[in-house]
Design an enzyme around this catalytic site. Structure first.
Site, PDB file in Angstrom:
ATOM      1  CD  GLU A  55       9.492  -2.352  -0.156  1.00  0.00           C
ATOM      2  OE1 GLU A  55       9.697  -3.449   0.380  1.00  0.00           O
ATOM      3  OE2 GLU A  55       8.724  -1.488   0.299  1.00  0.00           O
ATOM      4  CG  HIS A  88       2.721   3.468   6.900  1.00  0.00           C
ATOM      5  ND1 HIS A  88       3.374   4.461   7.583  1.00  0.00           N
ATOM      6  CD2 HIS A  88       3.425   3.269   5.761  1.00  0.00           C
ATOM      7  CE1 HIS A  88       4.420   4.865   6.879  1.00  0.00           C
ATOM      8  NE2 HIS A  88       4.480   4.145   5.780  1.00  0.00           N
TER       9      HIS A  88
END
Length: 351
Positions: A43, A120
């Site tokens: 990340e 998601h």
């Protein structure tokens, strides 16, 4: 015009084969990764590479990110870490400090804002960045190099090297951020916080100039990792590597930040997953995610690892809680492609 980009990271095992990616559109994206790294390193590196790739533009940059850890590190905690000599409030060194320092240098003088998006959840750009990062991690798991992508037009500097904890510098003498011959270092331990799309956190934007505060010290899961015997080939290097990966995956499930993160649980627990706890109650993946039970202070002691087949491993381990109560756990992990997922676990309280 503001540049809007999504950044994401992925790790198969956390730590394990890892990837990072940022995505603006089909003509502007990049990804990469390493043989071994963590989600957080992925990340952070995705954001670093994005900052360096767009450094030559004067346009504001708006980063979409599903990692609260990354956003808070850059916008809230970094200033305080710098004042303390890159130490946390408890005096311990900041994790991934070289990447943090590189991010601090890359963001100076830039107009950069961050927005948390739920992972998601159907966000098109976030889903694309996640797909690219996961593909990069899978490529490294298969000992291949991913397609790095077209990058940003006119870019002169990049930000990912052989070592996820220490990306190469980029400057006049190293405009492309090329990698040195320094060998990779071991990634951060499995108790590194992984704060991704946590339910209950409101989506919003924050600027890159937040206060230099950070959260109070948090106690993490400790573990005594090891491998046992059980299969005829348990002494082979292949089995040892598999067992170590499964133990690392099991340990990550004791981290509250992971257990409260549906994105992580989806990657670690099979959709058919069931758990029978020490009281005899049966849990589904959705139920354990919604329950939000804390495992802070639980210690993992490996009792035995056994390969039931090429793609199925049984892990027998002892869970010892801070209240002195211990139980034996049997976890079954199954490999599909390059990913291991837990499909079943049962616990029995020790007398």
């Amino acid at each position: 015009m503001t540049i809007i980009a999504a950044a994401d990271g992925s790790a198969l095992g956390n730590p394990g084969p890892a990837g990072w990616a940022w995505y603006i559109d089909d003509a502007r994206w990049r990804c990469g990764g390493w043989k071994r790294g963590t989600n957080n390193q992925g990340e952070l590196t995705a954001v670093l590479d994005l900052l360096r790739q767009t450094a030559h533009t004067d346009e504001p940059l708006h980063v979409l990110c599903d990692s609260q850890y990354v956003i808070n590190s850059i916008t809230k905690w970094m200033a305080g870490w710098k004042r303390k000599g890159w130490k946390k409030a408890d005096g311990k060194p900041v994790l991934n400090v070289e990447v943090m320092k590189a991010l601090d240098a890359a963001i100076q003088g830039r107009n950069v804002t961050f927005e948390w998006v739920k992972g998601h959840a159907g966000h098109e750009m976030n889903e694309k960045a996640d797909e690219l990062a996961n593909s990069a991690a899978k490529a490294h798991a298969a000992k291949k190099l991913p397609d790095a992508g077209p990058g940003f037009p006119g870019a002169t500097a990049v930000g990912a090297g052989e070592d996820p904890a220490a990306p190469p510098t980029a400057g006049k003498d190293n405009p492309k951020g090329t990698t040195t011959t320094t060998p990779p270092t071991e990634p951060a331990p499995a108790d590194e916080p992984d704060l991704f799309s946590l339910d209950g956190l409101a989506s919003g934007s924050s600027s890159s100039s937040g206060p230099g505060s950070e959260p109070a010290s948090k106690s993490h899961t400790s573990a005594n990792a090891g491998t046992g015997s059980g299969s005829p080939a348990s002494g082979s290097a292949t089995d040892s590597d598999v067992f170590a990966q499964v133990v690392a995956l099991e340990r990550s499930l004791l981290d509250d930040a992971v257990r409260l993160d549906r994105k992580q649980l989806t990657r670690l627990l099979d959709v058919r997953w069931r758990q029978v706890d020490a009281s005899g109650r049966t849990w589904t993946r959705r139920e354990v995610s919604e329950a939000g039970r804390s495992h802070t202070g639980v210690e993992l002691e490996v009792v035995e690892t056994r390969r039931l087949s090429d793609d199925v491993v049984l892990l027998l381990w002892r869970a010892s809680g801070p209240d002195g109560v211990s139980s034996l756990r049997s976890s079954i992990w199954q490999r599909t492609g390059t990913e291991w997922k837990q499909v079943y676990q049962q616990g029995t309280r020790e007398a």
